[in-house]
Design a protein around this motif. Sequence first.
Motif, PDB file in Angstrom:
ATOM      1  N   LYS A 108      -4.695  -0.306   2.270  1.00  0.00           N
ATOM      2  CA  LYS A 108      -4.137   0.567   3.302  1.00  0.00           C
ATOM      3  C   LYS A 108      -3.108  -0.168   4.162  1.00  0.00           C
ATOM      4  O   LYS A 108      -2.070   0.381   4.536  1.00  0.00           O
ATOM      5  CB  LYS A 108      -5.252   1.104   4.189  1.00  0.00           C
ATOM      6  CG  LYS A 108      -6.165   2.113   3.488  1.00  0.00           C
ATOM      7  CD  LYS A 108      -7.236   2.619   4.448  1.00  0.00           C
ATOM      8  CE  LYS A 108      -8.143   3.632   3.770  1.00  0.00           C
ATOM      9  NZ  LYS A 108      -9.209   4.118   4.695  1.00  0.00           N
ATOM     10  N   GLU A 151       0.159  -0.547   2.229  1.00  0.00           N
ATOM     11  CA  GLU A 151       0.909   0.708   2.109  1.00  0.00           C
ATOM     12  C   GLU A 151       1.510   1.146   3.435  1.00  0.00           C
ATOM     13  O   GLU A 151       2.447   1.962   3.453  1.00  0.00           O
ATOM     14  CB  GLU A 151      -0.036   1.803   1.596  1.00  0.00           C
ATOM     15  CG  GLU A 151      -0.416   1.600   0.125  1.00  0.00           C
ATOM     16  CD  GLU A 151      -1.368   2.675  -0.360  1.00  0.00           C
ATOM     17  OE1 GLU A 151      -1.528   2.812  -1.585  1.00  0.00           O
ATOM     18  OE2 GLU A 151      -1.957   3.381   0.494  1.00  0.00           O
ATOM     19  N   SER A 152       1.011   0.619   4.529  1.00  0.00           N
ATOM     20  CA  SER A 152       1.548   1.028   5.842  1.00  0.00           C
ATOM     21  C   SER A 152       2.494  -0.005   6.449  1.00  0.00           C
ATOM     22  O   SER A 152       2.921   0.156   7.589  1.00  0.00           O
ATOM     23  CB  SER A 152       0.384   1.271   6.810  1.00  0.00           C
ATOM     24  OG  SER A 152      -0.384   0.088   6.989  1.00  0.00           O
TER      25      SER A 152
END
Length: 502
Positions: A57, A60-61
């Motif tokens: 996560k 991806e951010s």
Amino acid sequence: MISLWNKSLAARFIAVMLFALALSQGISLLLFSTERDEALFRSAKAEFLSRCASVAKVLESTPSDVHADVLLASGTTYSRFWISHDFPEDAASWRRDAKARLAEPLPTVQKIANGVSEPVPPHAPETAGPTSVATEQLPAWGDLPAHAWPLSRSAKFLYLNQPQGMGMGLTVQLADGTWLNTAFSKKIINGMWTSRSLISLTVTAIILSICAALIARGMTGPMRRLAVAAEALGRGESVPPLPERGPDDIRQTTEAFNLMQARLQRFVEDRTRMLAAIGHDLRTPLTSLRLRAEFVSDDETREKMLSTLDELRQMTEATLAFSRDEAVEEETRNVDLTALVGSLCDDIAEIGHDVTFTEAPKIGYRCRADSLKRAVRNLIENAVRYGERARVSLRANAAAINIMIEDDGPGIPVDTVERVFAPFFRLEDSRNRETGGIGLGLSIARDIVRHHGGDIVLANTGTGLRATITLPQTQPVDKARKASKAEPVPNQPLAWGNSPAE
């Protein structure tokens, strides 16, 4: 250890309690070791999967130019993260690559550290070194079930070593099409015998040992008192009733002992009263017969009748004295047994008898001095009367005290060694009381000695007869000599009046 096991009830209790503790702990380890390993494995796997999902996560951010720093910052001593452009189809090759990365030092993040810092030491994977045949045969990538993986997209999972091991690998495709690879190898302490468990077991063993010792002491205390009281009762001492307390079994045993002692005392008292009444009643007809015999005109018949009546009177009185056993009523006290026997020998020697006493060390003994002196005197007088002289000596060891009286007489037939202790038994065929007595001397002597817990044994020596009085030791000889407060035995004339009757 065997001696301690046989002698100490506390040692047995402690040994049994420690054995039970060890057995219960061993069974617990067998039952729960597998469950513990499974719990550790599930916990490590859940941590691994959660961390992988979190890193995915974060990647991806964040912009791609900081992905390298994120991967470095996410690495730990037991996990590594890296990105590949394609899915690693070859599971064996990926395992070798993952183990090599885990074996390398953990790089330092320059953006976080100020200055140059030392690399973090690596955590060695569980199966380092060249790829083995077993590693090549491990299963390939597998899909994680939906309930175990927190992200919506699927991920591939495998083990670095044998299934259910602590080495795991995972790869998951990111939003930009690349693949995040994660290798994990965390060494878990194998077994449950940690320092804390050993300390806990030791403390438990100490507490159990103390409890066992207290329990054993609570049991052996009343039992020891009961043994001492039974020994004293067997030696003819007057024992106060024991306190009736404690568990039911011990209390019932104490009650039974007190009841037995009361019954024995009542029996002896009833017998004594009965014999005293018989003796009192016999004196009147004997006196009447003596008065009537005085009126017999024939002198020879009268003398024979009076002699028979005197013999009957003396036998009656001796029998009553023997049966009453007045020594039971005498107080038990500590004496110097050597001084007691030595003074007795001196007294007999002073009236002209050939009696010699071999000096011996001081021997403290708890007994009824007057009655024991009477028993020794009977044996010495028998030795002087039938063996011309008496040689008296004492010997003591850890188990018993021996008083030996030897003479130079003809001895006695072997088949009469025990019969001579029977009341009224005499080896001499005549009825002359001056030479043969009534036949109660040895009976009274053995009765007194047996009331002290000992015995008298006669044996022919070839040059005479030896009478040995054996008395049990109430405490070790050395301690008795040091601790005994012997009461002085005065050199005073003895009451010889009973000797002809005995």
